[in-house]
Design a protein around this motif. Structure first.
Motif, PDB file in Angstrom:
ATOM      1  N   LEU A 285       0.845  -1.197   0.000  1.00 55.93           N
ATOM      2  CA  LEU A 285       0.000   0.000   0.000  1.00 55.93           C
ATOM      3  C   LEU A 285       0.881   1.248   0.000  1.00 55.93           C
ATOM      4  CD1 LEU A 285      -2.709  -1.213   2.537  1.00 55.93           C
ATOM      5  CD2 LEU A 285      -3.213  -0.360   0.248  1.00 55.93           C
ATOM      6  N   GLY A 286       1.978   1.204   0.775  1.00 48.54           N
ATOM      7  CA  GLY A 286       2.870   2.359   0.860  1.00 48.54           C
ATOM      8  C   GLY A 286       3.539   2.661  -0.470  1.00 48.54           C
ATOM      9  N   ASN A 288       2.481   1.846  -3.343  1.00 49.19           N
ATOM     10  CA  ASN A 288       1.456   2.308  -4.234  1.00 49.19           C
ATOM     11  C   ASN A 288       1.052   3.756  -3.943  1.00 49.19           C
ATOM     12  OD1 ASN A 288      -0.357   1.194  -6.318  1.00 49.19           O
ATOM     13  ND2 ASN A 288      -1.792   2.253  -4.963  1.00 49.19           N
ATOM     14  N   LEU A 289       1.076   4.114  -2.666  1.00 45.66           N
ATOM     15  CA  LEU A 289       0.728   5.483  -2.290  1.00 45.66           C
ATOM     16  C   LEU A 289       1.743   6.463  -2.886  1.00 45.66           C
ATOM     17  CD1 LEU A 289      -1.007   7.464  -0.733  1.00 45.66           C
ATOM     18  CD2 LEU A 289       0.440   7.087   1.266  1.00 45.66           C
ATOM     19  N   ALA A 292       0.953   6.922  -6.393  1.00 50.66           N
ATOM     20  CA  ALA A 292      -0.280   7.691  -6.572  1.00 50.66           C
ATOM     21  C   ALA A 292      -0.020   9.181  -6.322  1.00 50.66           C
ATOM     22  CB  ALA A 292      -1.372   7.178  -5.633  1.00 50.66           C
ATOM     23  N   PHE A 293       0.794   9.469  -5.290  1.00 45.17           N
ATOM     24  CA  PHE A 293       1.133  10.875  -5.033  1.00 45.17           C
ATOM     25  C   PHE A 293       1.937  11.461  -6.194  1.00 45.17           C
ATOM     26  CE2 PHE A 293       0.375  10.759  -0.247  1.00 45.17           C
ATOM     27  CZ  PHE A 293      -0.612  11.721  -0.304  1.00 45.17           C
TER      28      PHE A 293
END
Lengths: 445, 445
Positions: A285-286, A288-289, A292-293
């Protein structure tokens, strides 16, 4: 085959509610090791531990061997040291090799001391190889005779004991080097005085200890033999790989690929403790974050444009997702090709050209369709043209990225099945947003 | 093992450039069928066809059998009818069953006529089952004897011929029903007058013709036997499944799963013609486009909000992608559990609670992190709170969707590995956008 596993799982769960698990435990204990392991993995943690405690002690090590690491470790932690001393009584090197990543070092010491001298030697030998080398996974029980043995010797050997998955006898020379193999069934038809060398198999495939685990296992599966000899660099016979081990190794490799696509490993437990499970998934998730940012940051460069043409914000997901899908199709095809050894330097150029053409064709078709829909929806031909061009650019770059990325990752020894898709969608998101919002800034303001 | 495949592929490609492919063809023809099939699949179409034409005729059917449908069909189309008549000379029912989906009906007729009467009967029998039933894949060459046979009879049978993958003799009663099995290795040690029934294996697993292909194949792989008997509803012995077929079927199933995640099937050709390949992938792009437009339509409901708070447009991808990733992790875990028979009615509730907790925990942690980053980036505490809540809502609903969706699809007999991810991301996109933009409308205007 006894009753199907789902029934057994349901009985265990409901009997636990009735607080009378004894009957179901007896049924469970009549299943094979793999089935028991599968059932244990399907149970919530408390029920899993109580079921485990009720299993016959002499099955426990074999069942643990068949479990995935995460659910297995929960049972290991729940077992007292006094129980381990009894469970380890008959342990063999092969089982300990399977368990070594899960056992704490004090239990490893205990288990290692329980091995006899020969088994200790086998264990030490196997740990000289990584688990991606087939030398780590070989077994040592085998039918082997000197090269000058006769049918009579073979029959005597067979009558004593035939290890499972033995369809051949290996012949070795004086230095212990592998020379040839004879089919068991050939031996039975032949007169006792015939030398075995007269019955040998032509072109018997031989594996090397340093061969890749999956490649060697697939080779055995295809060979049609029940096991293949494994030799070292000097052609010395070190042991053999059998079909049951080979299919376990191949299946595990496929599972790893499927789980990797969601950033998990194949040992993930259906019922791991919440904190552990959350931690396992947080890394993905990290990562991917961050991507995404990054995409957001690129969008942020066009804040002014978005404020004036809000339709761009509405249509952004369409541009990004078409690129993502087209790219992941190419990526999946190339990752499989790499895994099968089908994508090489020689055909890379031809592959790239073909994927570019497919991307171009699908790009043009979908760009036009989306352009028409967008221009009708927002009553703006200019917007239609902008999204049309952005889709085309994004699908074609997705095709390029889908071919280059996995090959590059493979060269860098990074598993493309794991990290390919997250990098690819980052590329297609950014290319898509920049193309769409950039063209929008040029033509719509 | 001769030279590794990538080398061979490179030699073929470069020799083709030097216009002297004869030498490499000889090397290729010395490989096994699977390797030749793998190499052919790796070659661009023209080179694939010319290489195919240069193969020895008596290998061609066996090589075709090992190829995937798409690359295989290119070779089938390129082969003249006169050649087929010669290639079909020794074809057997098993090969024809593998090829039947690829051959045009005139070639099917030609091949069927080339089978002898018994092989025609086997072929008809197998086609009574779908390819997801194990009855479609069984072989008929087996060691079988009447239940009252003695060791002497078994030895006579074995000396005549032992089909590959035979480690047991099947015993049948007068009506041809399967009664028991005896290990070949037991027979060799025993005196000739002993009845075979005294040597039978306890708990020999037996497969049914209607068993699911993958389940039956996995059962054989685990059993440790080289083949298992397959019976019909009346327990009549119909044939057997062997480990080589079983591992092909299992591996194909895994490949189907990997390719399905990108909306492709396992027969996809590295070098299929551009138009065909584009058409194959267009459906998936089209489905995805519909879901993307659906998401856009939901975003469009908040046009007014986006115009006033453009930061929402910038951060939209973050909300959508965190939900997508969290959901796909749960989905992947549940899809595997379903495939292994580990997810059942009994443990569904416990699983859902656990995934909800994991989603809740990761949701809270990431929501706070993202909230802080967003509020600093856009200097707005309110925006930080809005995105924080939206992320939490989206990750928790993603966990719920990740558990419910595959179970629901499985109940509806839809492959969750194929359609699960596209439906899931549609859900997480829409929930994410609506939560984010809806909360934004409430608190930021």
């Amino acid at each position: 085959m006894a009753e199907p596993l789902p029934d057994l799982i349901e009985e265990l769960v409901s009997d636990a509610q009735n607080e009378d698990p004894a009957a179901v435990l007896t049924t469970l204990a009549s299943e094979d090791d793999v089935s028991i392991a599968t059932v244990l993995e399907s149970l919530p943690v408390e029920l899993r531990i109580s079921t485990w405690e009720g299993l016959p002690r002499d099955r426990k090590i074999d069942v643990l061997v068949e479990m995935r690491s995460d659910p297995r470790e929960i049972l290991i932690d729940a077992t007292p040291d006094t129980e381990w001393a009894l469970m380890f009584a008959d342990i063999e090197a092969e089982s300990l090799l399977e368990l070594m990543d899960s056992l704490p070092s004090r239990l490893m010491d205990l288990a290692f001391k329980a091995l006899d001298e020969q088994q200790q030697a086998f264990f030490r030998e196997a740990t000289q190889f990584t688990d991606s080398e087939i030398g780590h996974w070989i077994s040592h029980e085998q039918l082997a005779l000197p090269i000058n043995a006769k049918v009579r010797d073979a029959l005597r050997l067979i009558r004593r004991n035939v290890p499972s998955h033995s369809d051949t006898i290996f012949l070795t020379n004086r230095s212990g080097q592998f020379s040839a193999a004879v089919k068991l069934t050939k031996v039975f038809g032949a007169p006792e005085h015939v030398p075995l060398v007269e019955l040998t198999i032509e072109n018997m495939p031989v594996l090397k200890v340093t061969d890749d685990t999956t490649v060697a296992s697939l080779q055995l599966q295809r060979s049609g033999f029940a096991s293949l000899p494994v030799v070292d660099d000097n052609n010395k016979l070190m042991g053999r790989l059998d079909v049951t081990s080979a299919s376990e190794l191949v299946n595990e490799n496929y599972e790893r690929q499927v789980m990797a696509s969601a950033g998990m490993d194949e040992d993930e437990d259906l019922f791991s403790p919440v904190a552990k499970s959350a931690r396992n998934r947080a890394l993905w998730l990290g990562i991917n974050l961050l991507t995404a940012f990054l995409a957001s940051w690129f969008i942020g460069m066009f804040e002014g444009t978005l404020q004036q043409v809000v339709a761009l914000a509405v249509l952004m997901p369409v541009v990004a997702s078409m690129g993502g899908i087209a790219g992941s199709q190419t990526l999946t095809l190339i990752v499989r090709g790499l895994a099968l050894g089908q994508v090489t330097k020689a055909n890379f150029r031809a592959l790239m050209m073909k994927e570019l053409k497919v991307g171009g064709l699908n790009g043009v078709i979908w760009a036009i369709i989306i352009g028409i829909v967008a221009s009708v929806w927002f009553s703006s031909a200019a917007l239609g043209i902008v999204i049309c061009l952005a889709i085309l650019v994004n699908i074609v770059s997705a095709a390029l990225a889908g071919v280059f990325l996995p090959v590059l990752l493979d060269k860098l020894k990074i598993d493309p099945a794991l990290s390919g898709s997250v990098i690819l969608t980052t590329v297609t998101d950014i290319v898509g947003f920049v193309a769409f919002l950039g063209l929008g800034t040029l033509f719509l303001l």
